[in-house]
Motif scaffolding. Sequence first.
Motif, PDB file in Angstrom:
ATOM      1  N   TRP A 236       7.668  -6.416  -5.955  1.00  0.00           N
ATOM      2  CA  TRP A 236       6.507  -5.882  -5.772  1.00  0.00           C
ATOM      3  C   TRP A 236       6.503  -4.350  -5.635  1.00  0.00           C
ATOM      4  O   TRP A 236       7.327  -3.772  -4.661  1.00  0.00           O
ATOM      5  N   CYS A 237       5.909  -3.519  -6.322  1.00  0.00           N
ATOM      6  CA  CYS A 237       6.486  -1.933  -6.346  1.00  0.00           C
ATOM      7  C   CYS A 237       5.164  -1.231  -5.958  1.00  0.00           C
ATOM      8  O   CYS A 237       3.988  -1.589  -6.471  1.00  0.00           O
ATOM      9  N   GLY A 238       5.280  -0.163  -5.093  1.00  0.00           N
ATOM     10  CA  GLY A 238       4.234   0.415  -4.612  1.00  0.00           C
ATOM     11  C   GLY A 238       4.201   1.949  -5.204  1.00  0.00           C
ATOM     12  O   GLY A 238       4.800   2.133  -6.288  1.00  0.00           O
ATOM     13  N   GLU A 239       3.282   2.706  -4.963  1.00  0.00           N
ATOM     14  CA  GLU A 239       3.023   4.138  -5.483  1.00  0.00           C
ATOM     15  C   GLU A 239       4.248   5.044  -5.583  1.00  0.00           C
ATOM     16  O   GLU A 239       4.392   5.665  -6.383  1.00  0.00           O
ATOM     17  N   ASP A 240       5.077   5.102  -4.470  1.00  0.00           N
ATOM     18  CA  ASP A 240       6.188   5.738  -4.761  1.00  0.00           C
ATOM     19  C   ASP A 240       7.329   5.523  -5.811  1.00  0.00           C
ATOM     20  O   ASP A 240       7.885   6.481  -6.169  1.00  0.00           O
ATOM     21  N   ALA A 241       7.152   4.241  -5.943  1.00  0.00           N
ATOM     22  CA  ALA A 241       8.194   3.900  -7.156  1.00  0.00           C
ATOM     23  C   ALA A 241       7.664   4.233  -8.551  1.00  0.00           C
ATOM     24  O   ALA A 241       8.341   4.479  -9.341  1.00  0.00           O
TER      25      ALA A 241
END
Length: 289
Positions: free
Chosen positions: A107-112
């Motif tokens: 699961w990847c967020g905005e920072d990534a």
Amino acid sequence: MGPEGWAIQLTKLLDAAHRDGPDRYPVDVRSLALQYSAQRFPDAPIKRVEADDLVGFEGALLPGETRKNVWGILYNSKQTAERARFTVAHELGHYLLHREKQPKGFWCGEDAIVRREVEGIEKEADTFAAFLLMPLHDFRALIPPDHKPTFEELGDCARRYGVSLTAAILRWLEYTNRRSVLVVSNEGFARWAKSSGPAFRSGKFIRTRASVFELPVASLVATMGADVDPAVVVRQAAGVWFDEPAEESCIASSRYEMELTLLHLGTQSARAWISEAPDEEDSFDRFKR
């Protein structure tokens, strides 16, 4: 094989298939993920690439609920087509590089994905996406390393590759020989900033993690805000942004309510500013390819 190796391999396949034809760019990463995974890994292919309402996340790579040997890529349905393309490429990177290490998925967020402020496997997936969507040999032909680009030129690259303007600028910062800095701001404060390698090594960076950075009162972005004209270039005196003059140009995004500021500094030899090194999260090294 590392992220650059996977991306270069796929780039060679795409170059050979399209022969620089009009449909070479932008990369149809959705079809690429489905077709390439089925051919290269028929026992564990990607079967789905779909938009979904991902609260708090930009993208995900997940194994099948009933068939664990198949995979699916999800991207946030609120993303623009440009951001979605980078997200899918990022998750494809996880599939090629990391699915056996983390079989429960990602699961990847905005920072990534948007800010690209990560390390480890997330950085590797990000590197893969940038190399795949914006091949260095093609980008350098459009904007040579010594060239000082305008927002219009960088926007042309973003449209060619089907990515956001921010993603295109970050890619250019990775290889340019110029000392330049990107500042992303809203409501009078910098949300984050990135320096090119030469700028970073000469001590020209902006901290945004450990401290709040208020935009300089005399800066173009603070003065004009959302009304800024991207064609306007202002030569700021020493003391406005840094301890030396800088050329400033800005563009505003009404969709995301943010401003992008590009600062070009003069040419000079890089100096070691070890005592003034920025926090780990702000290091240009996370973008080194």
